[in-house]
Design a protein around this motif. Sequence first.
Motif: not given
Length: 375
Positions: A165-194
């Motif tokens: 159910f979770t929306t996972y987010v990957e942020l760059n150094r500028k704190k901008e989203a570069v990837d958004i995934r729902v129900g998939d943490s992309n093997d640990g790549k997305c380190k934050h959640v919405s």
Amino acid sequence: MKSVLGIIIAFDNDNDLRELTEHRTVAAVQWGGRYRIVDFMLSNMVNSGIYRVGILMKDKYQSLIDHVGNAKDWDLSRKNSGVTILPPYSYSKKASPLVTGEYRGKIDALAGAVDFLQKNKADYVVIADGDIVANIPLDEVIERHEKSGADLTMVCTKKQKDSPFTTYVELNRKKEAVDIRVGDSNDGKCKHVSLGVYVMNRQYLIHMLSDCVTHNCIHFEREFLSRALIDGTVAGYLFNEYAIKIEDTADYFRSNMDMLDKDVRDEVFKRTRPILTRIKDEAPTYYGDEAEVDDCLIADGCRIEGHVENCVLFRDVEVEKGAVLKDCIIMEGGRILSEASLKHVVTDRNVVVRNGRTMMGDEDYPITIAKNSTI
């Protein structure tokens, strides 16, 4: 701060609270001894100076309407602002051309209320899910959004678990989203959640809703956010204090138990940013001569004569002599009769557990008992 309109999405999309949401939405579920989950987002908005709030509903909303009422307990009973209840398609197709005749999710709900968005001439809109337990400084989020120049800002926190159910987010150094995934943490790549809290310009929201409707998009996280990420800039606001989205019974149980920790309580319940709720005047709780109570949150109006340990008890709960409760959540009107023994159990309102009954769940899968049941 520029004028801001708040919208709380107070209906269920993806969650697994089982018996607790048979008669109500997650936003209306009782929490922490005296609150409803929706209290947090209503309070966050009021504490941040947002006094125009729309509450989007879909079904099972009577409990929520009864709780919010005229919203005076949140200082939202005002002449020129306040709370607007938005049941499914509050506006007709003629008033809101984005209404398609179906009601499939957040995008349809927001599109159905586009007339509400157009009438309120706010500069920005804060859209928030009603299943969040957190004390978020939305005024800081809005200020950060203005300075970033992003099209949309989403409030994120550190990844806590893997969930469909979770929306996972990957942020760059500028704190901008570069990837958004729902129900998939992309093997640990997305380190934050919405956390399900989004800030954007009001006209941008109306434009995006029109674009999504014309392309038959129905899922806010998968389609609205993805289109925003592809066509523009999505910024992330990292919230590092206590926060949890109540997506299943384990989340509900854990969030209540977390409040037994004073450090966590101090993060959530701040004197400068109070969490408001509907006031009910009750008599003080009565503790019998043989009562044993250790590390609990107990509301007013209870009668405790048994053993209660690491529990959250709501108003008007009775625990008879010989009854033992450990790591339990007993909602309003619960009756635990003599010699009953409960551990890792969540009871909805007005549940009666008869003499001598024994029930034991697990902290990751607590037993939940439906409203008005007798066990």
